[in-house]
Design a protein around this motif. Sequence first.
Motif, PDB file in Angstrom:
ATOM      1  N   LEU A 183     -25.005   2.413  15.320  1.00  0.00           N
ATOM      2  CA  LEU A 183     -24.228   1.215  14.974  1.00  0.00           C
ATOM      3  C   LEU A 183     -23.269   0.834  16.088  1.00  0.00           C
ATOM      4  CD1 LEU A 183     -23.154   2.167  11.328  1.00  0.00           C
ATOM      5  CD2 LEU A 183     -25.224   0.965  12.071  1.00  0.00           C
ATOM      6  N   THR A 184     -23.144  -0.483  16.292  1.00  0.00           N
ATOM      7  CA  THR A 184     -22.093  -0.930  17.184  1.00  0.00           C
ATOM      8  C   THR A 184     -21.437  -2.190  16.634  1.00  0.00           C
ATOM      9  OG1 THR A 184     -21.519  -1.528  19.454  1.00  0.00           O
ATOM     10  CG2 THR A 184     -23.698  -2.175  18.712  1.00  0.00           C
ATOM     11  N   LEU A 189     -15.603   0.136  12.670  1.00  0.00           N
ATOM     12  CA  LEU A 189     -16.866   0.835  12.938  1.00  0.00           C
ATOM     13  C   LEU A 189     -16.798   2.281  12.466  1.00  0.00           C
ATOM     14  CD1 LEU A 189     -19.680   0.445  14.263  1.00  0.00           C
ATOM     15  CD2 LEU A 189     -18.679   1.352  16.364  1.00  0.00           C
ATOM     16  N   ALA A 248     -19.061   4.056   9.633  1.00  0.00           N
ATOM     17  CA  ALA A 248     -19.843   5.266   9.932  1.00  0.00           C
ATOM     18  C   ALA A 248     -19.479   6.387   8.957  1.00  0.00           C
ATOM     19  CB  ALA A 248     -19.603   5.703  11.376  1.00  0.00           C
ATOM     20  N   ALA A 282     -22.437   5.966  16.658  1.00  0.00           N
ATOM     21  CA  ALA A 282     -21.681   4.704  16.576  1.00  0.00           C
ATOM     22  C   ALA A 282     -20.825   4.593  17.827  1.00  0.00           C
ATOM     23  CB  ALA A 282     -20.807   4.697  15.324  1.00  0.00           C
TER      24      ALA A 282
END
Length: 238
Positions: A35-36, A43, A47, A57
């Motif tokens: 994930l970004t 974020l 996560a 992430a």
Amino acid sequence: MESLKGKFIVLAGATGGIGQSLARMLQTSGANLFLTGRDEAKLSALAGQLPIDASQAKATDLSVPEQVQGLRDAVFAVFPQVDILINVSGIGIIKPIAQLDEHDFMKTLQVNLFAPFLLIRAFLPAMKEANKGLILQVPGVLGKVPMAGSAAYSASKYGLVGMMQSIREELKRTEVRMTNLFLGGVDSPFWDNIDLRVQKDKMIRAEEAARAIWFLCQQPASGVISEMALQPFNHQAI
Ligand SMILES: NC(=O)c1ccc[n+]([C@@H]2O[C@H](COP(=O)([O-])OP(=O)(O)OC[C@H]3O[C@@H](n4cnc5c(N)ncnc54)[C@H](OP(=O)(O)O)[C@@H]3O)[C@@H](O)[C@H]2O)c1
């Protein structure tokens, strides 16, 4: 439908309204997620909720080339390959041309057009080498039919569509697929800084937009949905 179990998926814009819902759906389907988003706190909260390991992430300003390089390195430090690259990041600056300044215009191009270019440039070579993969972008309906006030936004999204179509031509002899999703208005934080009277209750729910992307990710590799449109029922523009 092709199972997402075990697929290696990079999700850019994971901290957004659509991105957060999509991250949950992909996680539930058994995908390996990286994930970004731009906001580090959002974020890491996401996560932690899913949960995914912190190594999967990385907060990134996608309009900065060095940061996108850093993202690519972080992804390949934990993933052997990228099967699907999804980009649901973007900004909306909607103003009449008389109020649109140079900063608005350049910022819009940087985030909505330059950043997708950087992302594709970072992840496409590995997909080409593997001769498979899917790249999915969300140009939105304003990347097909402009509205008053969308000069900068439509310029960025039409540019994105043109760039995707050109790269698709380059990839004709490979099995790397490119998909554009043209979304109409989605009820998400996207609208928070836009000075327009909009009826959020008439918009598509962020989870439904995410579900459309989740669906597109599961198309069998024998075919490709090169584009799809999903619009609020009462606001069909294309
Ligand atoms: N909402 C709509 O009505 C609609 C309609 C058609 C198309 N779209 C498109 O759908 C996409 C996502 O929309 P959304 O509704 O989920 O919007 P959103 O809730 O505002 O989310 C936007 C996402 O983009 C990220 N982002 C913004 N600037 C960035 C940058 N410089 N570097 C990295 N990430 C950046 C945000 O990160 P942080 O939150 O971490 O800052 C967030 O994850 C956009 O491309 C938008 O153009 C939206």
